[in-house]
Enzyme design. Structure first.
Site, short mmCIF file in Angstrom:
data_model
loop_
_atom_site.label_atom_id
_atom_site.label_comp_id
_atom_site.label_asym_id
_atom_site.label_seq_id
_atom_site.Cartn_x
_atom_site.Cartn_y
_atom_site.Cartn_z
N HIS A 135 31.23 48.78 44.42
CA HIS A 135 31.21 49.47 43.11
C HIS A 135 29.81 49.59 42.51
O HIS A 135 29.62 50.33 41.55
CB HIS A 135 32.10 48.73 42.10
CG HIS A 135 33.55 48.65 42.50
ND1 HIS A 135 34.30 49.76 42.80
CD2 HIS A 135 34.38 47.58 42.65
CE1 HIS A 135 35.53 49.38 43.12
NE2 HIS A 135 35.60 48.06 43.05
ZN LIG Z 1 38.84 45.50 45.46
#
Ligand SMILES: [Zn+2]
Length: 369
Positions: A135
């Site tokens: 992320h």
């Molecule tokens: Zn995850």
């Protein structure tokens, strides 16, 4: 033929963490290492344990901005006069912690060292299980991820002139990696994940396929909650092998998050260790040089077992069904593989069958399969 497998691990990986209340517990890594040691993985002649190194500033800035790397270092050293929230830090998902720059920089160095070993021909498969922090953005921490080891190492592989296929089986969309290569036709990113309408980070839809020269090189397979082993594997088989075959990559980078498990507290897919093991086999049978990264997984009773099964696939070795006595004594549990599975409503299952068929058909249409 037996493949040579590098396993990137040392106690430095679990010395620091995001704090006692945070789900990304360093014990996940420690227990995985211990379980592998106790099943005898490190005694195999084709398994090589390599201590990760730190990533350099230059390496981190293959993906992250210089400003951000400096900010992470300053926060990590306890500097107070920094607007941390502007860079994604704060209480909750991304707390600042002591020695954060070293701890998280080591996970990037781990992926880079793994990639170097693969390129040099020292091994056929490398498992950098401390990473998979998919992320992270160029100048922002996100979803427990400070530095994005996957994006950094793929940039490094591109510099070596390689075509890279990235397959992300974490339950969350691999948004940071997709965004990093959204306009590139040198990297094929494929992410299977729980539908973004029901889970963080809220992205990864079928129609998000890339832009400019990268158009068609980002692939998303969003799955509804409570998809089980059989449905997930069916979707995988209809999408991943044909796309990889068409792309003809030089190397496979995978993110092996195991938060798809039915017992995972942060998400709602319904896989078991049997399904996850079959997935590892599917990735293995793509027959490519393979840089495997770790990823999510928040049930501490599950993660070490799943990643031990992954190592079994990589090293072509079958571990005993019963957990080693010492491990059981310290952490409980009896068996390496799940002995039970999720209890699912049959009506929801037939509904999900239809939904997954629709998603897979849409993906295949979008990508001309
Ligand atoms: Zn995850």
């Amino acid at each position: 033929m037996t493949r040579q497998v590098a396993f990137l691990s040392s106690a430095e990986l679990w010395r620091r963490g995001h704090g006692p209340q945070h789900p990304l517990k360093p014990e996940r890594l420690q227990r995985t290492h211990e379980l592998l040691e106790e099943v005898g993985a490190f005694q195999l002649s084709n398994v090589h344990v390599i201590a990760p190194r730190l990533a350099t500033f230059e390496e981190l800035t293959l993906f992250h901005t210089a400003e951000y790397v400096n900010i992470v270092r300053a926060l990590s050293n306890g500097q107070q006069d920094i607007p941390a929230s502007r860079y994604g830090f704060g209480p909750g998902d991304n707390p600042v912690f002591q020695s954060m720059a070293e701890s998280e920089g080591r996970k990037v160095g781990s992926a880079l060292l793994a990639a170097e070993r693969l390129i040099n021909g020292d091994c056929d498969i490398a498992f950098s299980y401390g990473g998979g922090l998919h992320h992270g953005a160029p100048q922002r921490a996100s979803g427990f991820c400070v530095f994005n080891d996957a994006a950094v190492v793929i940039h490094w592989l591109l510099k070596q002139g390689l075509r890279v296929a990235y397959v992300d089986i974490d339950v969350h969309h691999g948004d940071g990696v997709q965004a990093a290569f959204y306009d590139s036709d040198k990297v094929l990113t494929i992410s299977l994940h729980q539908d973004g309408r029901t889970l963080f980070p809220g992205s990864g839809f079928v129609e998000d396929t890339g832009t400019g020269p990268g158009s068609g090189y980002s692939v998303n397979v969003p799955l509804p909650p409570y998809v089980d082993d059989a449905l997930y594997l069916w979707a995988f088989s209809r999408v991943v092998p044909p796309l990889i075959a068409r792309f003809e990559p030089d190397i496979l980078v995978s993110q092996l998050g195991v938060d798809t498990h039915y017992r995972d507290p942060l998400a709602n897919l319904a896989l078991t260790t049997a399904g996850q093991e079959r997935l590892f086999r599917e990735l293995d049978s793509l027959g490519l040089r393979w840089l495997a990264l770790g990823g999510g997984g928040y049930d501490i009773g599950v993660v070490p077992r799943s990643w031990t099964l992954a190592m079994g696939v990589m090293a072509s070795c079958t571990w005993p069904e019963e957990l080693p006595a010492g491990y059981r004594r310290r952490y409980g549990g009896d068996w390496l593989r799940d002995t039970e599975g999720p209890v699912l409503d049959p009506r929801l299952q037939s509904l999900n069958r239809v939904r997954v068929e629709q998603v897979v058909e849409a993906v295949r249409r979008e990508h001309h399969l």
